[in-house]
Design a protein around this motif. Structure first.
Motif, PDB file in Angstrom:
ATOM      1  N   GLY A   4      92.979  91.765  46.023  1.00  0.00           N
ATOM      2  CA  GLY A   4      93.464  90.394  46.063  1.00  0.00           C
ATOM      3  C   GLY A   4      94.157  90.085  47.372  1.00  0.00           C
ATOM      4  N   LEU A   5      94.976  91.017  47.826  1.00  0.00           N
ATOM      5  CA  LEU A   5      95.666  90.828  49.102  1.00  0.00           C
ATOM      6  C   LEU A   5      94.669  90.777  50.256  1.00  0.00           C
ATOM      7  CD1 LEU A   5      98.512  90.497  50.201  1.00  0.00           C
ATOM      8  CD2 LEU A   5      98.619  92.973  50.525  1.00  0.00           C
ATOM      9  N   GLN A   6      93.590  91.557  50.144  1.00  0.00           N
ATOM     10  CA  GLN A   6      92.557  91.521  51.187  1.00  0.00           C
ATOM     11  C   GLN A   6      91.876  90.155  51.233  1.00  0.00           C
ATOM     12  OE1 GLN A   6      89.846  94.790  50.630  1.00  0.00           O
ATOM     13  NE2 GLN A   6      91.412  96.340  50.989  1.00  0.00           N
ATOM     14  N   ILE A   7      91.654  89.554  50.056  1.00  0.00           N
ATOM     15  CA  ILE A   7      91.072  88.204  50.025  1.00  0.00           C
ATOM     16  C   ILE A   7      91.988  87.218  50.734  1.00  0.00           C
ATOM     17  CG2 ILE A   7      90.452  86.275  48.513  1.00  0.00           C
ATOM     18  CD1 ILE A   7      89.561  88.297  46.432  1.00  0.00           C
ATOM     19  N   ALA A   8      93.284  87.268  50.400  1.00  0.00           N
ATOM     20  CA  ALA A   8      94.246  86.347  51.021  1.00  0.00           C
ATOM     21  C   ALA A   8      94.318  86.564  52.531  1.00  0.00           C
ATOM     22  CB  ALA A   8      95.616  86.534  50.381  1.00  0.00           C
ATOM     23  N   GLN A   9      94.357  87.831  52.961  1.00  0.00           N
ATOM     24  CA  GLN A   9      94.431  88.126  54.397  1.00  0.00           C
ATOM     25  C   GLN A   9      93.170  87.652  55.126  1.00  0.00           C
ATOM     26  OE1 GLN A   9      95.123  92.342  54.178  1.00  0.00           O
ATOM     27  NE2 GLN A   9      97.344  92.130  54.320  1.00  0.00           N
ATOM     28  N   THR A  14      90.709  84.089  42.729  1.00  0.00           N
ATOM     29  CA  THR A  14      90.720  82.729  43.273  1.00  0.00           C
ATOM     30  C   THR A  14      92.141  82.283  43.609  1.00  0.00           C
ATOM     31  OG1 THR A  14      88.834  82.268  41.844  1.00  0.00           O
ATOM     32  CG2 THR A  14      89.862  80.391  42.902  1.00  0.00           C
ATOM     33  N   LEU A  15      93.107  82.729  42.801  1.00  0.00           N
ATOM     34  CA  LEU A  15      94.507  82.414  43.112  1.00  0.00           C
ATOM     35  C   LEU A  15      94.928  83.075  44.422  1.00  0.00           C
ATOM     36  CD1 LEU A  15      96.259  82.689  39.623  1.00  0.00           C
ATOM     37  CD2 LEU A  15      95.564  80.623  40.850  1.00  0.00           C
ATOM     38  N   ALA A  34      92.950  83.743  46.918  1.00  0.00           N
ATOM     39  CA  ALA A  34      92.335  82.947  47.986  1.00  0.00           C
ATOM     40  C   ALA A  34      93.109  81.654  48.209  1.00  0.00           C
ATOM     41  CB  ALA A  34      90.878  82.643  47.631  1.00  0.00           C
ATOM     42  N   GLY A  35      93.569  81.033  47.113  1.00  0.00           N
ATOM     43  CA  GLY A  35      94.325  79.786  47.220  1.00  0.00           C
ATOM     44  C   GLY A  35      95.634  79.969  47.965  1.00  0.00           C
ATOM     45  N   VAL A  36      96.411  81.004  47.603  1.00  0.00           N
ATOM     46  CA  VAL A  36      97.697  81.226  48.280  1.00  0.00           C
ATOM     47  C   VAL A  36      97.485  81.692  49.708  1.00  0.00           C
ATOM     48  CG1 VAL A  36      98.932  81.681  46.130  1.00  0.00           C
ATOM     49  CG2 VAL A  36      97.912  83.595  47.378  1.00  0.00           C
ATOM     50  N   GLY A  37      96.327  82.337  49.961  1.00  0.00           N
ATOM     51  CA  GLY A  37      96.000  82.692  51.345  1.00  0.00           C
ATOM     52  C   GLY A  37      95.747  81.455  52.187  1.00  0.00           C
ATOM     53  N   THR A  95     103.458  86.501  52.844  1.00  0.00           N
ATOM     54  CA  THR A  95     104.409  87.106  51.905  1.00  0.00           C
ATOM     55  C   THR A  95     105.026  86.058  50.993  1.00  0.00           C
ATOM     56  OG1 THR A  95     104.930  88.853  53.497  1.00  0.00           O
ATOM     57  CG2 THR A  95     106.493  88.499  51.693  1.00  0.00           C
ATOM     58  N   SER A  96     105.422  84.927  51.562  1.00  0.00           N
ATOM     59  CA  SER A  96     106.069  83.895  50.754  1.00  0.00           C
ATOM     60  C   SER A  96     105.065  83.096  49.931  1.00  0.00           C
ATOM     61  CB  SER A  96     106.875  82.953  51.656  1.00  0.00           C
ATOM     62  OG  SER A  96     106.027  82.351  52.622  1.00  0.00           O
ATOM     63  N   THR A  97     103.913  82.772  50.496  1.00  0.00           N
ATOM     64  CA  THR A  97     102.942  81.964  49.744  1.00  0.00           C
ATOM     65  C   THR A  97     102.305  82.738  48.597  1.00  0.00           C
ATOM     66  OG1 THR A  97     101.119  82.550  51.243  1.00  0.00           O
ATOM     67  CG2 THR A  97     102.392  80.573  51.768  1.00  0.00           C
ATOM     68  N   SER A  98     102.207  84.069  48.754  1.00  0.00           N
ATOM     69  CA  SER A  98     101.558  84.876  47.716  1.00  0.00           C
ATOM     70  C   SER A  98     102.525  85.453  46.691  1.00  0.00           C
ATOM     71  CB  SER A  98     100.772  86.022  48.355  1.00  0.00           C
ATOM     72  OG  SER A  98     101.632  86.930  49.026  1.00  0.00           O
ATOM     73  N   SER A  99     103.813  85.159  46.823  1.00  0.00           N
ATOM     74  CA  SER A  99     104.811  85.732  45.899  1.00  0.00           C
ATOM     75  C   SER A  99     104.518  85.438  44.429  1.00  0.00           C
ATOM     76  CB  SER A  99     106.206  85.217  46.262  1.00  0.00           C
ATOM     77  OG  SER A  99     106.599  85.712  47.509  1.00  0.00           O
ATOM     78  N   PRO A 100     104.133  84.207  44.051  1.00  0.00           N
ATOM     79  CA  PRO A 100     103.850  83.954  42.629  1.00  0.00           C
ATOM     80  C   PRO A 100     102.716  84.825  42.073  1.00  0.00           C
ATOM     81  CG  PRO A 100     104.112  81.885  43.818  1.00  0.00           C
ATOM     82  CD  PRO A 100     104.054  82.960  44.845  1.00  0.00           C
ATOM     83  N   VAL A 101     101.666  85.017  42.870  1.00  0.00           N
ATOM     84  CA  VAL A 101     100.547  85.840  42.395  1.00  0.00           C
ATOM     85  C   VAL A 101     100.955  87.307  42.344  1.00  0.00           C
ATOM     86  CG1 VAL A 101      98.114  86.417  42.742  1.00  0.00           C
ATOM     87  CG2 VAL A 101      98.965  84.179  43.426  1.00  0.00           C
ATOM     88  N   GLN A 102     101.756  87.735  43.317  1.00  0.00           N
ATOM     89  CA  GLN A 102     102.248  89.116  43.291  1.00  0.00           C
ATOM     90  C   GLN A 102     103.054  89.372  42.028  1.00  0.00           C
ATOM     91  OE1 GLN A 102     104.086  90.653  46.896  1.00  0.00           O
ATOM     92  NE2 GLN A 102     102.960  89.203  48.162  1.00  0.00           N
ATOM     93  N   MET A 103     103.896  88.442  41.650  1.00  0.00           N
ATOM     94  CA  MET A 103     104.680  88.588  40.428  1.00  0.00           C
ATOM     95  C   MET A 103     103.779  88.596  39.188  1.00  0.00           C
ATOM     96  SD  MET A 103     107.807  89.036  41.229  1.00  0.00           S
ATOM     97  CE  MET A 103     107.132  89.987  42.610  1.00  0.00           C
ATOM     98  N   ALA A 104     102.702  87.805  39.233  1.00  0.00           N
ATOM     99  CA  ALA A 104     101.761  87.764  38.110  1.00  0.00           C
ATOM    100  C   ALA A 104     101.031  89.088  37.926  1.00  0.00           C
ATOM    101  CB  ALA A 104     100.744  86.641  38.312  1.00  0.00           C
TER     102      ALA A 104
END
Length: 352
Positions: A150-155, A238-239, A241-244, A254-263
């Motif tokens: 997931g982090l790779q998608i966002a990056q 998809t989430l 990708a969205g926060v990315g 780090t800040s934009t993906s925090s909600p998904v990381q918590m999920a």
């Protein structure tokens, strides 16, 4: 170019890039080594049944029933010499008398001891160690895979925005096709890696001397884990990708993906820490963010009815569809904003 052709083109591009990525190849090899070692090492360390020298016919039946390798010798001197040479762990002399080199041989003593019959009212079907390690492994596998991929998608999304490649891509393919192709490729890679590990683990347990009861318990759990994994990963992908897309730079991620990381983090730790709480596990096996971990664990432990994984899978599928729509809208509303970080509300309004 049709939408399907665009999705296939983007997915093929992502697959080629990832399959050439040394980090992906090394991680797959590393996980395979861990799986094989966890199956082979216990049998290797065990080294087979203990060898015992026996003078005459003293307690041969008891030792054989205890799965010990019995070696008949003519006299006590021969038996003691075998112990000194290390050819056997212990010797049984008439009496009976147990002879060992440095420490009392617990297996032999236990085999010769007379224990009262034991009747269990609620016998445990699975070894306590396996009851801990298998659920932990399934939970860890989903957590590491969903978080890492997931982090790779966002990056990847942020990198395309920073380098302005996204402007070229969007001019060639629709935004939805770009997102769908990226998510489809990463999901396929993640599922392929998990399926390979599951296959190697199952084959390894089959060809080694693993108890069939363990295989019968692990098999259904792995079989259910795969569809739960796919839907759970798609729900989160998809989430990611969205926060990315909300981020303008890698530093913003780090800040934009925090909600998904918590999920991902909270359900993982909740399932692990509450393994002994049957009521909590039952509830979490129907909550979409934790069901990919909790339900396979309950199936392995034999705590779930036949209808429960089906219902949980349907709930997960519906949630995945809803979050796919949300993630897609966030992605569409923020992808072309390359100069500044986009808020969730601004991305939502921009996609309307």
């Amino acid at each position: 170019m049709t939408t399907f052709e665009a999705i296939r083109l983007v997915a093929a591009r992502e697959l080629k890039v990832k399959l050439r990525d040394k980090a992906f190849l090394y991680s797959t090899a590393f996980f395979l080594v861990i799986v094989i070692a966890s199956i082979v090492l216990p049998a290797f360390i065990d080294g087979g049944p203990s060898k015992v020298a026996v003078v005459g016919d003293t307690a041969i039946a008891q030792l054989t029933d205890a799965q010990l390798e019995v070696r008949a010798v003519p006299d006590a001197a021969t038996a003691e010499q075998l112990v000194r040479d290390g050819d056997v762990e212990a010797a049984i002399l008439p009496g009976p008398e147990v002879v060992a080199l440095e420490e009392p041989p617990s297996e032999v003593v236990q085999a010769l001891s007379t224990a009262p019959p034991v009747r269990l009212l609620e016998p445990a079907g699975i070894d306590p160690f396996l009851k801990f390690i298998v659920p932990s492994a399934l939970a860890m596998l989903f957590f590491i895979t969903s978080f890492t991929y997931g982090l790779q998608i966002a990056q990847s999304v942020v990198e395309e925005k920073q380098t302005r490649i996204v402007e070229i891509l969007v001019s060639s393919v629709p935004v939805r096709a770009l997102l769908a192709g990226k998510v489809a490729a990463i999901t396929l890679l993640a599922f392929g890696q998990i399926a390979l590990l599951a296959l190697v683990a199952f084959v390894g347990m089959t060809v080694t001397d693993v108890d069939t009861s363990v295989i019968n318990a692990v098999g259904p759990a792995i079989a259910w884990f795969l569809p739960f994994f796919v839907l759970g990963f798609i729900m989160l992908a998809t989430l990611w990708a969205g926060v990315g897309a909300l981020a303008a730079r890698q530093e913003d991620l780090t800040s934009t993906s925090s909600p998904v990381q918590m999920a991902v983090l909270i359900p993982f730790f909740a399932v692990l820490f509450l393994q002994d709480n049957e009521a909590a596990q039952k509830v979490m096996s129907f909550i979409p963010f934790s069901s990919p971990i909790a339900m396979p664990i309950r199936l392995f432990n034999g705590d779930a009815a036949a209808w429960e994984p089906i219902v949980a899978l349907l709930i997960l599928a519906v949630t995945a569809v809803v979050l796919l729509a949300i993630g897609t809208r966030i992605y569409q509303g923020s992808l072309m904003r390359t100069s500044v970080r986009t808020s969730f509300a601004a991305a939502w309004r921009a996609a309307s």
